[in-house]
Design a protein around this motif. Structure first.
Motif, PDB file in Angstrom:
ATOM      1  N   LYS A  87       0.871  -1.184   0.000  1.00 62.11           N
ATOM      2  CA  LYS A  87       0.000   0.000   0.000  1.00 62.11           C
ATOM      3  C   LYS A  87       0.901   1.226   0.000  1.00 62.11           C
ATOM      4  O   LYS A  87       1.753   1.371   0.880  1.00 62.11           O
ATOM      5  N   GLU A 136      -5.175   1.590   7.914  1.00 63.86           N
ATOM      6  CA  GLU A 136      -4.920   0.180   7.578  1.00 63.86           C
ATOM      7  C   GLU A 136      -4.170  -0.517   8.711  1.00 63.86           C
ATOM      8  O   GLU A 136      -4.491  -1.642   9.106  1.00 63.86           O
ATOM      9  N   ASP A 139      -7.644  -4.575   4.091  1.00 62.79           N
ATOM     10  CA  ASP A 139      -8.142  -3.270   3.619  1.00 62.79           C
ATOM     11  C   ASP A 139      -9.032  -2.538   4.633  1.00 62.79           C
ATOM     12  O   ASP A 139     -10.246  -2.480   4.478  1.00 62.79           O
ATOM     13  N   ASN A 140      -8.400  -1.958   5.623  1.00 64.73           N
ATOM     14  CA  ASN A 140      -9.114  -1.133   6.599  1.00 64.73           C
ATOM     15  C   ASN A 140      -8.842   0.359   6.373  1.00 64.73           C
ATOM     16  O   ASN A 140      -9.060   1.176   7.260  1.00 64.73           O
ATOM     17  N   GLY A 141      -8.345   0.698   5.196  1.00 59.70           N
ATOM     18  CA  GLY A 141      -7.867   2.059   4.929  1.00 59.70           C
ATOM     19  C   GLY A 141      -8.934   3.135   4.936  1.00 59.70           C
ATOM     20  O   GLY A 141      -8.614   4.322   5.036  1.00 59.70           O
TER      21      GLY A 141
END
Length: 259
Positions: A39, A53, A156-158
């Protein structure tokens, strides 16, 4: 309590971009011989997406969910010089320095709400996690979940902690609930919300939150447009998460009502 130990590795090979990701992440090889999904700090939401993230991923791990190993990844300037694609070339150029990598789960498939299986406790934990971190991006349209080795993996916690894009009024988010939970891809399967909340409260306490937040690289917290210092930002993340944990019963009721 398991101490988190975040490794730092160097990118040695840019393998290929993942075009399905809006921020154009890439599969890369590191100097430890493993493949990672990288990322980039130079992507759309920049370093704030990496922070979200990182905190979201380590909180997910702390509550017993499967999360690929997260590593800090050094990217030097050599890759942008040999990249023919101009868009990727710019992304690499703006991402020199420390980025975030997720261990690549070879052979994993995207979670499909119509056919993929997940147990009620896991589904409930993911729903509560996303309420706690204000994650607006775990929907049927974009699940941000993988199936690997017949298990569910959280990635994918962005898109979490969206208050940090406007630090000037971040405190107004402290006592808010999370109505977006109604769109959560796992909500209908989250039939153990109360039991999951009790377990989460046993596993996550202030010391764990401080430990996770203290591992955020200082460099990611530096921005000319931000009004807070890195230390003030860290304190804000800690306060936000501990406040949400103290509201867990309200968040659980909101999710249960939305079901």
């Amino acid at each position: 309590m398991n101490k988190i130990d975040i490794r730092t590795v160097d990118v040695v090979q840019y393998v290929h971009p993942l075009r399905e990701g809006g921020s154009l992440p890439a599969i890369v090889k590191a100097d430890d011989g493993f493949l990672y999904v990288l990322k980039f700090r130079g992507a759309g939401q920049g370093k704030k997406a990496l922070i979200a993230e990182f905190i979201g991923g380590e909180l997910a791990r702390a509550i017993g969910l499967n999360v690929p190993e997260l590593v800090f990844m050094n990217l030097d300037d050599s890759f942008s010089k040999t990249e023919p694609d101009e868009e990727i070339q710019d992304l690499l150029k703006f991402s020199i320095g420390l980025n975030l990598g997720l261990h690549y789960l070879s052979g994993s498939i995207t979670f499909d709400p119509l056919v993929s299986k997940v147990d009620a406790m896991t589904a409930s934990k993911v729903v509560i996690l996303d309420s706690l971190i204000s994650n607006i991006d775990r929907t049927a349209k974009n699940t941000n979940l993988l199936n690997w080795n017949k298990e569910l993996w959280v990635i994918d916690n962005g898109a979490s902690f969206y208050f940090h894009h406007h630090w000037e009024n971040w405190e107004s988010h402290l006592d808010r609930t999370f109505p977006y939970i109604k769109d959560h891809v796992l909500l209908q399967r989250a039939t153990c919300l109360k039991e999951a909340s009790i377990e989460i409260q046993k596993l996550v306490h202030k010391d764990k939150i401080i430990e996770i937040v203290s591992n955020i690289p200082e460099d990611w917290l530096l921005s000319e447009s931000d009004t807070l210092s890195p230390e003030e930002m860290k304190a804000a993340y800690i306060q936000f998460i501990t406040t949400k944990l103290s509201m867990i019963d309200i968040l659980v009721k909101e999710a249960a009502d939305a079901r």
